[in-house]
Design a protein around this motif. Structure first.
Motif, PDB file in Angstrom:
ATOM      1  N   UNK A   1       0.829  -1.209   0.000  1.00 56.98           N
ATOM      2  CA  UNK A   1       0.000   0.000   0.000  1.00 56.98           C
ATOM      3  C   UNK A   1       0.865   1.262   0.000  1.00 56.98           C
ATOM      4  N   UNK A   2       1.938   1.257   0.774  1.00 58.77           N
ATOM      5  CA  UNK A   2       2.848   2.405   0.818  1.00 58.77           C
ATOM      6  C   UNK A   2       3.471   2.620  -0.563  1.00 58.77           C
ATOM      7  N   UNK A   3       3.866   1.531  -1.194  1.00 62.63           N
ATOM      8  CA  UNK A   3       4.480   1.622  -2.516  1.00 62.63           C
ATOM      9  C   UNK A   3       3.488   2.150  -3.544  1.00 62.63           C
ATOM     10  N   UNK A   4       2.272   1.649  -3.499  1.00 65.80           N
ATOM     11  CA  UNK A   4       1.248   2.100  -4.440  1.00 65.80           C
ATOM     12  C   UNK A   4       1.012   3.603  -4.268  1.00 65.80           C
ATOM     13  N   UNK A   5       0.979   4.057  -3.031  1.00 68.60           N
ATOM     14  CA  UNK A   5       0.800   5.475  -2.749  1.00 68.60           C
ATOM     15  C   UNK A   5       1.982   6.299  -3.283  1.00 68.60           C
ATOM     16  N   UNK A   6       3.196   5.789  -3.100  1.00 72.49           N
ATOM     17  CA  UNK A   6       4.390   6.496  -3.569  1.00 72.49           C
ATOM     18  C   UNK A   6       4.412   6.587  -5.093  1.00 72.49           C
ATOM     19  N   UNK A   7       4.028   5.511  -5.761  1.00 74.18           N
ATOM     20  CA  UNK A   7       3.981   5.525  -7.229  1.00 74.18           C
ATOM     21  C   UNK A   7       2.926   6.527  -7.711  1.00 74.18           C
ATOM     22  N   UNK A   8       1.760   6.528  -7.082  1.00 78.54           N
ATOM     23  CA  UNK A   8       0.708   7.477  -7.451  1.00 78.54           C
ATOM     24  C   UNK A   8       1.143   8.922  -7.223  1.00 78.54           C
ATOM     25  N   UNK A   9       1.835   9.168  -6.120  1.00 75.98           N
ATOM     26  CA  UNK A   9       2.319  10.518  -5.814  1.00 75.98           C
ATOM     27  C   UNK A   9       3.352  10.963  -6.847  1.00 75.98           C
TER      28      UNK A   9
END
Length: 141
Positions: free
Chosen positions: A47-55
């Motif tokens: 989830x953290x990675x998905x958020x970082x990619x989206x950001x």
């Protein structure tokens, strides 16, 4: 020359009673806990990675940091595939790498945007300066 042998004692005592049982239970419990962690999906990291990619995408990473963004997206895709195959350690590794690549892409995009803003501001200042010089020159009549 005389050879002498040395008698040494080794500890051969065993822990008996409730203390030994508690120690054995602690060792077994710790082993099970560690084994359980290895088989747990890295949902939080994912989830953290998905958020970082989206950001990073929102920050303009695809435009200003294409190489880092592509690396982040590729590693994230590898993490997804590893999760599907239940290779959780591998998935965690790829997710962590993707997160850091995405963070680099985001920072690089932010830096490029800031640099462009500085260039635009300098150009505006130069245009104002030129206009001020034109207005300050006496007009010939």
């Amino acid at each position: 020359m005389e050879l002498t042998t040395m008698n040494t004692r080794t500890a051969t005592h065993t822990i008996k009673g409730p203390r030994g049982l508690k120690l054995a239970a602690l060792v077994v419990g710790t082993s099970l806990l560690l084994a359980g962690c290895a088989g747990k999906p890295p949902s939080e990291q994912y989830a953290v990675t998905q958020s970082a990619v989206n950001a990073a995408v929102s920050a303009g990473g695809t435009e200003y940091a294409a190489v880092e963004m592509k690396s982040a997206q590729d590693k994230f895709k590898q993490a997804e595939l590893a999760m599907q195959d239940k290779k959780y350690d591998e998935a965690r590794k790829y997710a962590e790498q993707a997160e850091w690549d995405a963070r680099v892409a985001e920072r690089k995009a932010q830096a490029a945007k800031a640099q462009k803003a500085v260039q635009d501001a300098r150009q505006g200042v130069n245009e104002l300066r030129e206009e001020g010089l034109r207005q300050a020159q006496p007009t010939a009549q």
